[in-house]
Design a protein around this motif. Structure first.
Motif, PDB file in Angstrom:
ATOM      1  N   UNK A  53       0.865  -1.186   0.000  1.00 36.01           N
ATOM      2  CA  UNK A  53       0.000   0.000   0.000  1.00 36.01           C
ATOM      3  C   UNK A  53       0.898   1.232   0.000  1.00 36.01           C
ATOM      4  N   UNK A  54       0.680   2.131  -0.963  1.00 37.08           N
ATOM      5  CA  UNK A  54       1.498   3.342  -1.075  1.00 37.08           C
ATOM      6  C   UNK A  54       0.624   4.553  -1.298  1.00 37.08           C
ATOM      7  N   UNK A  55       1.038   5.684  -0.740  1.00 35.45           N
ATOM      8  CA  UNK A  55       0.429   6.965  -1.044  1.00 35.45           C
ATOM      9  C   UNK A  55       1.255   7.547  -2.201  1.00 35.45           C
ATOM     10  N   UNK A  56       0.758   7.360  -3.440  1.00 38.51           N
ATOM     11  CA  UNK A  56       1.527   7.708  -4.635  1.00 38.51           C
ATOM     12  C   UNK A  56       1.919   9.181  -4.668  1.00 38.51           C
ATOM     13  N   UNK A  57       1.025  10.064  -4.262  1.00 39.00           N
ATOM     14  CA  UNK A  57       1.329  11.497  -4.304  1.00 39.00           C
ATOM     15  C   UNK A  57       2.494  11.847  -3.400  1.00 39.00           C
ATOM     16  N   UNK A  58       2.502  11.284  -2.185  1.00 35.24           N
ATOM     17  CA  UNK A  58       3.577  11.599  -1.245  1.00 35.24           C
ATOM     18  C   UNK A  58       4.904  10.962  -1.679  1.00 35.24           C
ATOM     19  N   UNK A  59       4.842   9.777  -2.263  1.00 40.75           N
ATOM     20  CA  UNK A  59       6.073   9.145  -2.758  1.00 40.75           C
ATOM     21  C   UNK A  59       6.673  10.001  -3.865  1.00 40.75           C
ATOM     22  N   UNK A  60       5.839  10.444  -4.809  1.00 44.94           N
ATOM     23  CA  UNK A  60       6.335  11.304  -5.892  1.00 44.94           C
ATOM     24  C   UNK A  60       6.918  12.602  -5.336  1.00 44.94           C
ATOM     25  N   UNK A  61       6.247  13.177  -4.340  1.00 43.49           N
ATOM     26  CA  UNK A  61       6.738  14.415  -3.737  1.00 43.49           C
ATOM     27  C   UNK A  61       8.132  14.204  -3.145  1.00 43.49           C
ATOM     28  N   UNK A  62       8.293  13.149  -2.329  1.00 44.55           N
ATOM     29  CA  UNK A  62       9.576  12.936  -1.673  1.00 44.55           C
ATOM     30  C   UNK A  62      10.680  12.605  -2.669  1.00 44.55           C
ATOM     31  N   UNK A  63      10.351  11.919  -3.747  1.00 43.40           N
ATOM     32  CA  UNK A  63      11.362  11.635  -4.770  1.00 43.40           C
ATOM     33  C   UNK A  63      11.790  12.909  -5.489  1.00 43.40           C
ATOM     34  N   UNK A  64      10.838  13.825  -5.763  1.00 43.91           N
ATOM     35  CA  UNK A  64      11.194  15.084  -6.434  1.00 43.91           C
ATOM     36  C   UNK A  64      11.986  15.998  -5.517  1.00 43.91           C
ATOM     37  N   UNK A  65      11.761  15.907  -4.218  1.00 45.12           N
ATOM     38  CA  UNK A  65      12.496  16.734  -3.261  1.00 45.12           C
ATOM     39  C   UNK A  65      13.924  16.226  -3.103  1.00 45.12           C
ATOM     40  N   UNK A  66      14.164  14.941  -3.411  1.00 38.65           N
ATOM     41  CA  UNK A  66      15.519  14.413  -3.357  1.00 38.65           C
ATOM     42  C   UNK A  66      15.722  13.273  -2.388  1.00 38.65           C
ATOM     43  N   UNK A  67      14.657  12.710  -1.858  1.00 38.89           N
ATOM     44  CA  UNK A  67      14.804  11.565  -0.957  1.00 38.89           C
ATOM     45  C   UNK A  67      15.308  10.362  -1.738  1.00 38.89           C
ATOM     46  N   UNK A  68      16.225   9.620  -1.140  1.00 39.31           N
ATOM     47  CA  UNK A  68      16.836   8.479  -1.798  1.00 39.31           C
ATOM     48  C   UNK A  68      16.222   7.193  -1.247  1.00 39.31           C
ATOM     49  N   UNK A  69      15.638   6.357  -2.099  1.00 36.02           N
ATOM     50  CA  UNK A  69      15.071   5.101  -1.600  1.00 36.02           C
ATOM     51  C   UNK A  69      16.155   4.071  -1.316  1.00 36.02           C
ATOM     52  N   UNK A  70      15.914   3.215  -0.332  1.00 38.90           N
ATOM     53  CA  UNK A  70      16.821   2.101  -0.084  1.00 38.90           C
ATOM     54  C   UNK A  70      16.665   1.098  -1.229  1.00 38.90           C
ATOM     55  N   UNK A  71      17.533   0.105  -1.285  1.00 41.64           N
ATOM     56  CA  UNK A  71      17.483  -0.855  -2.393  1.00 41.64           C
ATOM     57  C   UNK A  71      16.157  -1.605  -2.431  1.00 41.64           C
ATOM     58  N   UNK A  72      15.680  -2.033  -1.271  1.00 40.69           N
ATOM     59  CA  UNK A  72      14.426  -2.778  -1.215  1.00 40.69           C
ATOM     60  C   UNK A  72      13.252  -1.908  -1.621  1.00 40.69           C
ATOM     61  N   UNK A  73      13.216  -0.688  -1.124  1.00 41.83           N
ATOM     62  CA  UNK A  73      12.121   0.225  -1.472  1.00 41.83           C
ATOM     63  C   UNK A  73      12.204   0.591  -2.950  1.00 41.83           C
ATOM     64  N   UNK A  74      13.403   0.716  -3.484  1.00 42.07           N
ATOM     65  CA  UNK A  74      13.556   1.013  -4.907  1.00 42.07           C
ATOM     66  C   UNK A  74      12.935  -0.096  -5.756  1.00 42.07           C
ATOM     67  N   UNK A  75      13.142  -1.356  -5.364  1.00 40.36           N
ATOM     68  CA  UNK A  75      12.533  -2.479  -6.085  1.00 40.36           C
ATOM     69  C   UNK A  75      11.011  -2.393  -6.036  1.00 40.36           C
ATOM     70  N   UNK A  76      10.475  -2.026  -4.867  1.00 44.89           N
ATOM     71  CA  UNK A  76       9.020  -1.898  -4.731  1.00 44.89           C
ATOM     72  C   UNK A  76       8.486  -0.758  -5.587  1.00 44.89           C
ATOM     73  N   UNK A  77       9.213   0.357  -5.646  1.00 49.83           N
ATOM     74  CA  UNK A  77       8.774   1.502  -6.443  1.00 49.83           C
ATOM     75  C   UNK A  77       8.863   1.212  -7.930  1.00 49.83           C
ATOM     76  N   UNK A  78       9.829   0.405  -8.338  1.00 52.75           N
ATOM     77  CA  UNK A  78       9.923   0.008  -9.748  1.00 52.75           C
ATOM     78  C   UNK A  78       8.729  -0.856 -10.116  1.00 52.75           C
ATOM     79  N   UNK A  79       8.338  -1.762  -9.223  1.00 51.93           N
ATOM     80  CA  UNK A  79       7.169  -2.611  -9.472  1.00 51.93           C
ATOM     81  C   UNK A  79       5.891  -1.793  -9.542  1.00 51.93           C
TER      82      UNK A  79
END
Length: 101
Positions: A53-79
């Motif tokens: 379960x993800x809040x897509x708007x907040x994930x996009x916001x944090x990625x645009x601000x410059x937050x770096x995902x961990x390897x596991x979270x990066x795999x989940x975001x790619x999916x």
């Protein structure tokens, strides 16, 4: 201040359940996060699906601000099609060696 999107473990022994959180990189795994943006249950249900379960708007916001995902979270975001799949350093080196042949 480096901000990371990572997993915070909850649940009990042998039944993990993770919150996907935005936290300072220097804080502990289960310390108080800046924001909770989703959950992840790695144990498959009866149909064999893992629950994300993800809040897509907040994930996009944090990625645009410059937050770096961990390897596991990066795999989940790619999916979830929120991030393009970036080539890993070993893939780039292998491609260079292949071109030299």
């Amino acid at each position: 201040m480096v901000v990371r999107i990572r997993l915070a473990r909850h649940g009990r022994r042998n039944l993990p359940f993770y919150h996907i959180v935005v936290a300072n990189a220097r804080t502990g795994r289960n310390s108080k996060p800046i924001e909770k943006i989703g959950t992840y249950n790695p144990l498959p249900d009866d149909a064999g699906n893992k629950m994300i379960n993800l809040n897509f708007e907040r994930v996009k916001y944090w990625l645009t601000v410059g937050a770096q995902p961990s390897e596991t979270v990066e795999k989940l975001l790619v999916k979830a099609d929120l991030m393009p799949q970036a080539p890993k350093p070993w893939m780039i080196e292998a491609a260079k060696k292949f071109k030299e042949l």
